[in-house]
Scaffold this active site. Structure first.
Site, mmCIF file in Angstrom:
data_model
loop_
_atom_site.group_PDB
_atom_site.id
_atom_site.type_symbol
_atom_site.label_atom_id
_atom_site.label_comp_id
_atom_site.label_asym_id
_atom_site.label_seq_id
_atom_site.Cartn_x
_atom_site.Cartn_y
_atom_site.Cartn_z
ATOM 1 N N GLY A 9 0.829 -1.222 0.000
ATOM 2 C CA GLY A 9 0.000 0.000 0.000
ATOM 3 C C GLY A 9 0.850 1.253 0.000
ATOM 4 C CB ALA A 10 4.308 1.639 -0.981
ATOM 5 C CG ASP A 61 -6.666 -7.128 -3.926
ATOM 6 O OD1 ASP A 61 -6.371 -7.205 -2.715
ATOM 7 O OD2 ASP A 61 -7.839 -7.033 -4.339
ATOM 8 C CE1 TYR A 153 -8.595 1.021 9.248
ATOM 9 C CE2 TYR A 153 -8.836 1.872 11.477
ATOM 10 C CZ TYR A 153 -8.079 1.711 10.331
ATOM 11 O OH TYR A 153 -6.799 2.223 10.276
ATOM 12 C CE LYS A 157 -5.681 -1.135 10.057
ATOM 13 N NZ LYS A 157 -4.472 -1.382 9.259
HETATM 14 P P1 NAP Z 1 -4.124 5.524 2.323
HETATM 15 O O1 NAP Z 1 -3.619 6.904 2.144
HETATM 16 O O2 NAP Z 1 -5.506 5.180 1.915
HETATM 17 O O3 NAP Z 1 -3.071 4.499 1.659
HETATM 18 C C1 NAP Z 1 -3.280 3.116 1.691
HETATM 19 C C2 NAP Z 1 -2.872 2.517 0.369
HETATM 20 O O4 NAP Z 1 -3.155 1.095 0.377
HETATM 21 C C3 NAP Z 1 -3.685 3.105 -0.798
HETATM 22 O O5 NAP Z 1 -2.859 3.409 -1.887
HETATM 23 C C4 NAP Z 1 -4.657 1.989 -1.109
HETATM 24 O O6 NAP Z 1 -5.166 2.060 -2.425
HETATM 25 C C5 NAP Z 1 -3.789 0.785 -0.869
HETATM 26 N N1 NAP Z 1 -4.570 -0.448 -0.825
HETATM 27 C C6 NAP Z 1 -5.888 -0.586 -0.512
HETATM 28 N N2 NAP Z 1 -6.266 -1.858 -0.642
HETATM 29 C C7 NAP Z 1 -5.185 -2.556 -1.051
HETATM 30 C C8 NAP Z 1 -4.974 -3.911 -1.387
HETATM 31 N N3 NAP Z 1 -5.966 -4.802 -1.330
HETATM 32 N N4 NAP Z 1 -3.732 -4.306 -1.787
HETATM 33 C C9 NAP Z 1 -2.717 -3.399 -1.848
HETATM 34 N N5 NAP Z 1 -2.883 -2.093 -1.561
HETATM 35 C C10 NAP Z 1 -4.090 -1.668 -1.163
HETATM 36 O O7 NAP Z 1 -4.026 5.111 3.859
HETATM 37 P P2 NAP Z 1 -2.998 5.565 5.016
HETATM 38 O O8 NAP Z 1 -3.663 6.554 5.845
HETATM 39 O O9 NAP Z 1 -1.653 5.848 4.430
HETATM 40 O O10 NAP Z 1 -2.960 4.193 5.844
HETATM 41 C C11 NAP Z 1 -1.901 3.245 5.759
HETATM 42 C C12 NAP Z 1 -2.088 2.226 6.864
HETATM 43 O O11 NAP Z 1 -2.099 2.911 8.137
HETATM 44 C C13 NAP Z 1 -3.422 1.486 6.776
HETATM 45 O O12 NAP Z 1 -3.259 0.137 7.161
HETATM 46 C C14 NAP Z 1 -4.288 2.212 7.792
HETATM 47 O O13 NAP Z 1 -5.319 1.409 8.304
HETATM 48 C C15 NAP Z 1 -3.259 2.564 8.845
HETATM 49 N N6 NAP Z 1 -3.676 3.690 9.706
HETATM 50 C C16 NAP Z 1 -3.922 4.918 9.174
HETATM 51 C C17 NAP Z 1 -4.311 5.966 10.018
HETATM 52 C C18 NAP Z 1 -4.585 7.358 9.522
HETATM 53 O O14 NAP Z 1 -5.057 8.192 10.317
HETATM 54 N N7 NAP Z 1 -4.298 7.682 8.270
HETATM 55 C C19 NAP Z 1 -4.471 5.725 11.378
HETATM 56 C C20 NAP Z 1 -4.222 4.454 11.877
HETATM 57 C C21 NAP Z 1 -3.816 3.442 11.018
HETATM 58 P P3 NAP Z 1 -6.591 2.851 -2.621
HETATM 59 O O15 NAP Z 1 -6.396 4.243 -2.059
HETATM 60 O O16 NAP Z 1 -6.817 2.841 -4.091
HETATM 61 O O17 NAP Z 1 -7.604 2.073 -1.830
#
Ligand code: NAP
Length: 248
Positions: A9-10, A61, A153, A157
């Site tokens: 998910g980078a 995926d 969600y 987690k």
């Molecule tokens: P983000 O900006 O939505 O980035 C996540 C990336 O993962 C996106 O590019 C997404 O693509 C991709 N992805 C989704 N489904 C996937 C799959 N099946 N296979 C491979 N890649 C996939 O999210 P983020 O905020 O950076 O979050 C990253 C991680 O941190 C996640 O696990 C999230 O739950 C965790 N987290 C985030 C927060 C926060 O406040 N941001 C807080 C706690 C934990 P699409 O965008 O096209 O779906």
């Protein structure tokens, strides 16, 4: 030869910051995302190469076994070793339980919990054979302290946090550590979509001890720590990176 890391998910957000931060620390970086995010992956690959490190974009995926298998075929035909896995890919939608469609519950678990399982399972034989490895899950403080509208969600987690502990028990004797990082509110696409109004942003800001929300770069140091030698005697732990929203 540089140490190697895979970040799922980078293409954006926290995963992108981790990929760039690991390249800054001398790692070669394999970067994964789904097909619709390929352009972001290719841009990121160029940025990693400009830092003097190897970059390997791999579209898959993570919730799909065949695509995960193909991803590792590509990685191991290009690189001999994978030292660090960062399970970062995840999705978030918001709905009260009484309105939550079954297929949304399943999709969130498919990506956040099963996807983390599938990718991890694929690297275990390689890390066991080398008797070395670092596995880092990006979970969430939501996995410890849920919030209304996020039952699916937060449950997924919570599963990742427990998965971390069991894996640590199973893999410790092979020199592999497994830890989780639990971000708070980080200002990514996911974080901003989740926050909604300015009033909600202000309310969350006030809940932090540091009186600010996180940037993706705030998560990088904890991942680098768990990836490196300084954390050699730490496994099965989940570390909050949340500016002080929760304390356990
Ligand atoms: P983000 O900006 O939505 O980035 C996540 C990336 O993962 C996106 O590019 C997404 O693509 C991709 N992805 C989704 N489904 C996937 C799959 N099946 N296979 C491979 N890649 C996939 O999210 P983020 O905020 O950076 O979050 C990253 C991680 O941190 C996640 O696990 C999230 O739950 C965790 N987290 C985030 C927060 C926060 O406040 N941001 C807080 C706690 C934990 P699409 O965008 O096209 O779906």
């Amino acid at each position: 030869m540089s140490r190697t890391v895979l970040v799922t998910g980078a293409s954006k957000g926290i995963g992108r910051a981790i990929a760039l931060g690991m390249a800054d620390r001398g790692y070669d970086v394999a970067i994964n995302d789904i097909a619709s995010e390929k352009a972001g992956l290719d841009t990121l690959a160029t940025e990693i190469q400009e830092k003097g490190q190897r970059a390997l974009p791999v579209v898959a995926d993570i919730s799909n076994q065949e695509q995960v298998d193909a991803m590792f075929q590509k990685i191991f035909s290009a690189w001999e070793t994978l030292d660090v896995l960062v399970n970062n890919a995840g999705i978030l939608t918001v709905s009260l339980v009484e309105n939550l469609p079954e297929e949304i519950w399943d999709r969130v678990f498919d990506v956040n919990a099963k996807g983390t399982f599938l990718v991890t399972k694929a690297v275990i034989p390689h890390m066991k054979e080398r008797r070395s490895g670092r596995i880092i899950h990006i979970a969430s403080i939501g996995g410890k302290h849920g919030g209304p509208g996020q039952a699916h969600y937060c449950s997924s987690k919570g599963a990742v946090i427990e998965f971390t502990r069991v894996l640590a028990m199973e893999l410790g004797e092979y020199g592999i550590t497994v830890n989780a990082v639990c971000p708070g509110i980080i200002l990514t696409e996911m974080g901003r979509n989740n926050l909604g109004t300015q009033a909600e942003i202000d309310a969350w800001t006030q809940k932090t001890c540091l009186k600010r929300l996180g940037e993706p770069e705030d998560v990088v140091g904890s991942v680098a720590f768990f990836a490196g030698e300084d954390s050699a005697y730490i496994t099965g732990q989940s570390l909050n990176v949340c500016g002080g929203i929760i304390f356990y």
